[in-house]
Write a protein that holds these residues in place. Structure first.
Motif, PDB file in Angstrom:
ATOM      1  N   SER A  97       8.358  31.863 -13.135  1.00  0.00           N
ATOM      2  CA  SER A  97       8.349  32.313 -14.530  1.00  0.00           C
ATOM      3  C   SER A  97       7.402  31.480 -15.389  1.00  0.00           C
ATOM      4  O   SER A  97       6.929  31.942 -16.432  1.00  0.00           O
ATOM      5  CB  SER A  97       9.760  32.233 -15.115  1.00  0.00           C
ATOM      6  OG  SER A  97      10.153  30.874 -15.294  1.00  0.00           O
ATOM      7  N   GLY A  98       7.133  30.245 -14.971  1.00  0.00           N
ATOM      8  CA  GLY A  98       6.332  29.330 -15.781  1.00  0.00           C
ATOM      9  C   GLY A  98       7.100  28.734 -16.936  1.00  0.00           C
ATOM     10  O   GLY A  98       6.596  27.867 -17.651  1.00  0.00           O
ATOM     11  N   GLU A  99       8.339  29.173 -17.137  1.00  0.00           N
ATOM     12  CA  GLU A  99       9.138  28.703 -18.269  1.00  0.00           C
ATOM     13  C   GLU A  99       9.967  27.469 -17.928  1.00  0.00           C
ATOM     14  O   GLU A  99      10.557  26.851 -18.815  1.00  0.00           O
ATOM     15  CB  GLU A  99      10.065  29.822 -18.754  1.00  0.00           C
ATOM     16  CG  GLU A  99       9.305  31.031 -19.294  1.00  0.00           C
ATOM     17  CD  GLU A  99      10.238  32.162 -19.708  1.00  0.00           C
ATOM     18  OE1 GLU A  99      11.467  32.013 -19.524  1.00  0.00           O
ATOM     19  OE2 GLU A  99       9.743  33.189 -20.207  1.00  0.00           O
ATOM     20  N   GLN A 100      10.038  27.094 -16.646  1.00  0.00           N
ATOM     21  CA  GLN A 100      10.815  25.920 -16.260  1.00  0.00           C
ATOM     22  C   GLN A 100      10.134  24.643 -16.770  1.00  0.00           C
ATOM     23  O   GLN A 100       8.918  24.522 -16.732  1.00  0.00           O
ATOM     24  CB  GLN A 100      10.998  25.877 -14.735  1.00  0.00           C
ATOM     25  CG  GLN A 100       9.752  25.614 -13.909  1.00  0.00           C
ATOM     26  CD  GLN A 100       8.958  26.879 -13.591  1.00  0.00           C
ATOM     27  OE1 GLN A 100       8.979  27.853 -14.332  1.00  0.00           O
ATOM     28  NE2 GLN A 100       8.242  26.843 -12.469  1.00  0.00           N
ATOM     29  N   TYR A 101      10.952  23.715 -17.253  1.00  0.00           N
ATOM     30  CA  TYR A 101      10.410  22.485 -17.819  1.00  0.00           C
ATOM     31  C   TYR A 101      10.091  21.477 -16.727  1.00  0.00           C
ATOM     32  O   TYR A 101      10.875  21.259 -15.803  1.00  0.00           O
ATOM     33  CB  TYR A 101      11.382  21.880 -18.830  1.00  0.00           C
ATOM     34  CG  TYR A 101      11.174  22.424 -20.219  1.00  0.00           C
ATOM     35  CD1 TYR A 101      10.345  21.779 -21.129  1.00  0.00           C
ATOM     36  CD2 TYR A 101      11.778  23.620 -20.614  1.00  0.00           C
ATOM     37  CE1 TYR A 101      10.126  22.290 -22.395  1.00  0.00           C
ATOM     38  CE2 TYR A 101      11.561  24.143 -21.880  1.00  0.00           C
ATOM     39  CZ  TYR A 101      10.741  23.467 -22.764  1.00  0.00           C
ATOM     40  OH  TYR A 101      10.521  23.983 -24.009  1.00  0.00           O
ATOM     41  N   TRP A 102       8.927  20.850 -16.868  1.00  0.00           N
ATOM     42  CA  TRP A 102       8.525  19.741 -16.004  1.00  0.00           C
ATOM     43  C   TRP A 102       8.491  18.487 -16.866  1.00  0.00           C
ATOM     44  O   TRP A 102       7.634  18.343 -17.747  1.00  0.00           O
ATOM     45  CB  TRP A 102       7.155  20.010 -15.387  1.00  0.00           C
ATOM     46  CG  TRP A 102       7.201  20.964 -14.231  1.00  0.00           C
ATOM     47  CD1 TRP A 102       8.247  21.774 -13.874  1.00  0.00           C
ATOM     48  CD2 TRP A 102       6.154  21.224 -13.290  1.00  0.00           C
ATOM     49  NE1 TRP A 102       7.924  22.504 -12.765  1.00  0.00           N
ATOM     50  CE2 TRP A 102       6.646  22.193 -12.376  1.00  0.00           C
ATOM     51  CE3 TRP A 102       4.867  20.733 -13.118  1.00  0.00           C
ATOM     52  CZ2 TRP A 102       5.885  22.677 -11.321  1.00  0.00           C
ATOM     53  CZ3 TRP A 102       4.105  21.209 -12.066  1.00  0.00           C
ATOM     54  CH2 TRP A 102       4.611  22.165 -11.175  1.00  0.00           C
ATOM     55  N   SER A 103       9.413  17.593 -16.630  1.00  0.00           N
ATOM     56  CA  SER A 103       9.475  16.334 -17.371  1.00  0.00           C
ATOM     57  C   SER A 103       8.654  15.300 -16.610  1.00  0.00           C
ATOM     58  O   SER A 103       9.023  14.894 -15.512  1.00  0.00           O
ATOM     59  CB  SER A 103      10.925  15.885 -17.529  1.00  0.00           C
ATOM     60  OG  SER A 103      11.629  16.771 -18.370  1.00  0.00           O
ATOM     61  N   TRP A 104       7.573  14.883 -17.166  1.00  0.00           N
ATOM     62  CA  TRP A 104       6.556  14.084 -16.500  1.00  0.00           C
ATOM     63  C   TRP A 104       6.499  12.671 -17.091  1.00  0.00           C
ATOM     64  O   TRP A 104       7.034  12.402 -18.162  1.00  0.00           O
ATOM     65  CB  TRP A 104       5.189  14.768 -16.661  1.00  0.00           C
ATOM     66  CG  TRP A 104       4.830  14.934 -18.112  1.00  0.00           C
ATOM     67  CD1 TRP A 104       5.197  15.970 -18.929  1.00  0.00           C
ATOM     68  CD2 TRP A 104       4.130  13.998 -18.931  1.00  0.00           C
ATOM     69  NE1 TRP A 104       4.746  15.745 -20.213  1.00  0.00           N
ATOM     70  CE2 TRP A 104       4.086  14.540 -20.243  1.00  0.00           C
ATOM     71  CE3 TRP A 104       3.525  12.768 -18.699  1.00  0.00           C
ATOM     72  CZ2 TRP A 104       3.462  13.888 -21.303  1.00  0.00           C
ATOM     73  CZ3 TRP A 104       2.894  12.104 -19.753  1.00  0.00           C
ATOM     74  CH2 TRP A 104       2.867  12.677 -21.038  1.00  0.00           C
ATOM     75  N   PRO A 157       8.410  16.617 -22.755  1.00  0.00           N
ATOM     76  CA  PRO A 157       8.340  17.468 -21.564  1.00  0.00           C
ATOM     77  C   PRO A 157       7.654  18.785 -21.895  1.00  0.00           C
ATOM     78  O   PRO A 157       7.622  19.212 -23.053  1.00  0.00           O
ATOM     79  CB  PRO A 157       9.806  17.687 -21.193  1.00  0.00           C
ATOM     80  CG  PRO A 157      10.556  17.498 -22.481  1.00  0.00           C
ATOM     81  CD  PRO A 157       9.791  16.456 -23.246  1.00  0.00           C
ATOM     82  N   VAL A 158       7.090  19.435 -20.877  1.00  0.00           N
ATOM     83  CA  VAL A 158       6.377  20.696 -21.085  1.00  0.00           C
ATOM     84  C   VAL A 158       6.867  21.713 -20.064  1.00  0.00           C
ATOM     85  O   VAL A 158       7.457  21.356 -19.034  1.00  0.00           O
ATOM     86  CB  VAL A 158       4.859  20.512 -20.933  1.00  0.00           C
ATOM     87  CG1 VAL A 158       4.311  19.553 -21.982  1.00  0.00           C
ATOM     88  CG2 VAL A 158       4.494  20.028 -19.520  1.00  0.00           C
ATOM     89  N   PHE A 186       1.920  22.998 -18.506  1.00  0.00           N
ATOM     90  CA  PHE A 186       1.336  22.031 -17.586  1.00  0.00           C
ATOM     91  C   PHE A 186       0.100  22.636 -16.910  1.00  0.00           C
ATOM     92  O   PHE A 186      -0.938  21.976 -16.774  1.00  0.00           O
ATOM     93  CB  PHE A 186       2.366  21.626 -16.534  1.00  0.00           C
ATOM     94  CG  PHE A 186       1.909  20.527 -15.611  1.00  0.00           C
ATOM     95  CD1 PHE A 186       2.243  19.215 -15.874  1.00  0.00           C
ATOM     96  CD2 PHE A 186       1.150  20.806 -14.483  1.00  0.00           C
ATOM     97  CE1 PHE A 186       1.819  18.186 -15.032  1.00  0.00           C
ATOM     98  CE2 PHE A 186       0.726  19.793 -13.635  1.00  0.00           C
ATOM     99  CZ  PHE A 186       1.056  18.479 -13.916  1.00  0.00           C
ATOM    100  N   THR A 187       0.205  23.889 -16.501  1.00  0.00           N
ATOM    101  CA  THR A 187      -0.906  24.574 -15.845  1.00  0.00           C
ATOM    102  C   THR A 187      -2.121  24.643 -16.756  1.00  0.00           C
ATOM    103  O   THR A 187      -3.251  24.346 -16.342  1.00  0.00           O
ATOM    104  CB  THR A 187      -0.473  25.990 -15.422  1.00  0.00           C
ATOM    105  OG1 THR A 187       0.620  25.894 -14.505  1.00  0.00           O
ATOM    106  CG2 THR A 187      -1.621  26.743 -14.771  1.00  0.00           C
ATOM    107  N   ARG A 188      -1.911  25.030 -18.009  1.00  0.00           N
ATOM    108  CA  ARG A 188      -3.035  25.114 -18.960  1.00  0.00           C
ATOM    109  C   ARG A 188      -3.670  23.742 -19.179  1.00  0.00           C
ATOM    110  O   ARG A 188      -4.900  23.602 -19.185  1.00  0.00           O
ATOM    111  CB  ARG A 188      -2.559  25.691 -20.293  1.00  0.00           C
ATOM    112  CG  ARG A 188      -2.295  27.183 -20.261  1.00  0.00           C
ATOM    113  CD  ARG A 188      -2.166  27.742 -21.665  1.00  0.00           C
ATOM    114  NE  ARG A 188      -0.990  27.208 -22.356  1.00  0.00           N
ATOM    115  CZ  ARG A 188       0.214  27.764 -22.300  1.00  0.00           C
ATOM    116  NH1 ARG A 188       0.409  28.853 -21.572  1.00  0.00           N
ATOM    117  NH2 ARG A 188       1.228  27.240 -22.962  1.00  0.00           N
ATOM    118  N   ALA A 189      -2.822  22.720 -19.337  1.00  0.00           N
ATOM    119  CA  ALA A 189      -3.333  21.375 -19.607  1.00  0.00           C
ATOM    120  C   ALA A 189      -4.138  20.835 -18.433  1.00  0.00           C
ATOM    121  O   ALA A 189      -5.190  20.211 -18.617  1.00  0.00           O
ATOM    122  CB  ALA A 189      -2.177  20.432 -19.932  1.00  0.00           C
TER     123      ALA A 189
END
Length: 298
Positions: free
Chosen positions: A190-197, A227-228, A233-236
Motif C-alpha cells: 500500500s505504501g502507507e505503512q510507516y517506516w521508523s528510521w 517517521p515516514v 521513503f521511496t520518493r525521498a
C-alpha cells in the motif's frame, strides 16, 4: 574498566566500537571464535559459556548479538534461529552478569521496534503495549524478558528498540540502492505503512548518550523523531539518488512470493514510533528529517 560489546562484527556493533574507541574508551569484544588479542574474549551463547573475568568490573555491557532478521528467507528453521540467538544469548550473558561480585552498572540490550507489531498510522512510544505477530510475541517480548534478572540484581538495563537503520555499510539501504539507481524504485504494498528510521550516526550517538546517562533505563526507542510512510521513503530515496521512481507499487503478493514471511512483518507492515524517552531526556538528533539523513548517509 572496559565496555563489553557483543555482536561487534555487525553493522551496529562495528560502528559503535569504532566510536567508543575514538572517544578513548577501552572496548572488549565478546567473540565466538578464538580471541585474537587482549581486546577480545571468547563466548558461546548457545552452550551458556562466557568468561566471567572479562565481565568483572566492566564499565558497561552493550549486547547486540543475534541473527539478522532480514538476512535469509523465513523458513521455520531460520525463525527458530532468530529466536534462539536472541533469547539464549541474552540469557547466557545476564546469568553471568548477575553472578559477578563486581557487576557492571549498566546493560544496554538490543531490541527492536517490532515489539509494537503493526501500528498503522497510530503513534506509539515506550509506554505502548506489545503488538501481535511473530516479531512482537515470539521474538522481541521473550528477548526483552531475559534482561529482567539483571534489573533485579541492581543493574541499570536499557532495551534498545531499534528501527530501520540507514547506513551505506549494511542493512537494507545497500540492498535496494541498485534498484533505485536504475530508476526502478517503487512503493511496497500500500505504501502507507510507516517506516521508523534512524541514521547510523544518530544510532551510535544515542547509545553513547544512554551509556553515560544513569537516568535512562527501560525500553528506549532508537528512531528519528519524524517517521515516514513507505511511499514517502521511496520518493525521498529516489530524490537522493537523482532518479525517478515507479508510479505503481509492488503488490504485496509479489513480495510474499519473493521473500516469504519477512515481507508480511518486515516490509508490508510498519510502526509509527516516537523516541519519547530520548526526547524527554533532552537528547538531540543530528538528522531529524529523512532527506537530510539520506544526503548524509549516501
Amino acid at each position: 574498566m572496559a565496555i563489553i560489546v557483543t555482536g561487534s562484527s555487525g553493522l551496529l556493533g562495528s560502528a559503535l566500537v569504532r566510536a567508543l574507541r575514538a572517544d578513548g574508551a577501552r572496548v572488549v569484544r565478546l567473540v565466538r571464535r578464538a580471541p585474537q588479542g587482549a581486546d577480545e574474549s571468547f563466548w558461546n551463547p548457545a552452550k551458556g559459556l562466557v568468561d566471567p573475568a572479562a565481565l568483572e568490573g566492566a564499565e558497561a555491557v552493550v549486547h547486540l548479538a543475534g541473527a539478522g532478521i532480514g538476512d535469509r528467507r523465513w523458513t521455520d528453521d531460520f525463525k527458530r534461529e532468530v529466536v534462539r540467538s536472541r533469547v539464549e544469548g541474552t540469557r547466557t550473558l545476564v546469568k553471568a552478569l548477575t553472578e559477578l561480585s563486581a557487576r557492571p552498572p549498566a546493560l544496554l540490550s538490543g531490541s527492536a521496534i517490532g515489539f509494537y507489531g503493526d501500528t498503522g498510522d497510530r503513534e506509539v512510544d515506550e509506554t505502548s503495549p506489545p503488538g501481535s505477530g511473530f516479531l512482537a510475541q515470539e521474538v522481541v517480548v521473550p528477548w526483552e524478558a531475559e534482561t529482567a534478572p539483571a534489573e533485579k540484581a541492581g543493574i541499570r538495563v536499557a532495551r534498545l528498540r531499534t528501527g530501520l537503520v540507514l547506513s551505506r555499510d549494511g542493512g537494507m539501504l545497500p540492498r535496494i540502492l541498485p534498484v533505485f539507481k536504475l530508476g526502478l524504485g517503487a512503493p511496497l504494498g500500500s505504501g502507507e505503512q510507516y517506516w521508523s528510521w534512524i541514521s547510523i550516526d544518530d544510532w551510535v550517538r544515542a547509545v553513547q548518550r544512554i551509556l553515560k546517562d544513569p537516568e535512562i533505563s527501560g525500553p528506549v526507542n532508537l528512531t528519528a523523531p519524524e517517521p515516514v510512510t513507505n511511499a514517502e521513503f521511496t520518493r525521498a530515496l529516489g530524490e537522493a539518488v537523482h532518479r525517478p521512481t515507479m508510479p505503481l507499487a509492488v503488490p504485496g503478493f509479489v513480495l510474499r512470493t519473493a521473500i516469504g514471511g519477512f515481507a508480511e512483518e518486515g516490509v508490508l507492515t510498519g510502526q509509527r514510533v516516537v523516541p519519547r524517552r530520548l526526547l524527554e531526556a533532552g537528547h538531540t538528533f543530528r538528522h531529524m528529517g529523512l532527506n537530510e539523513a539520506l544526503a548524509a548517509v549516501l
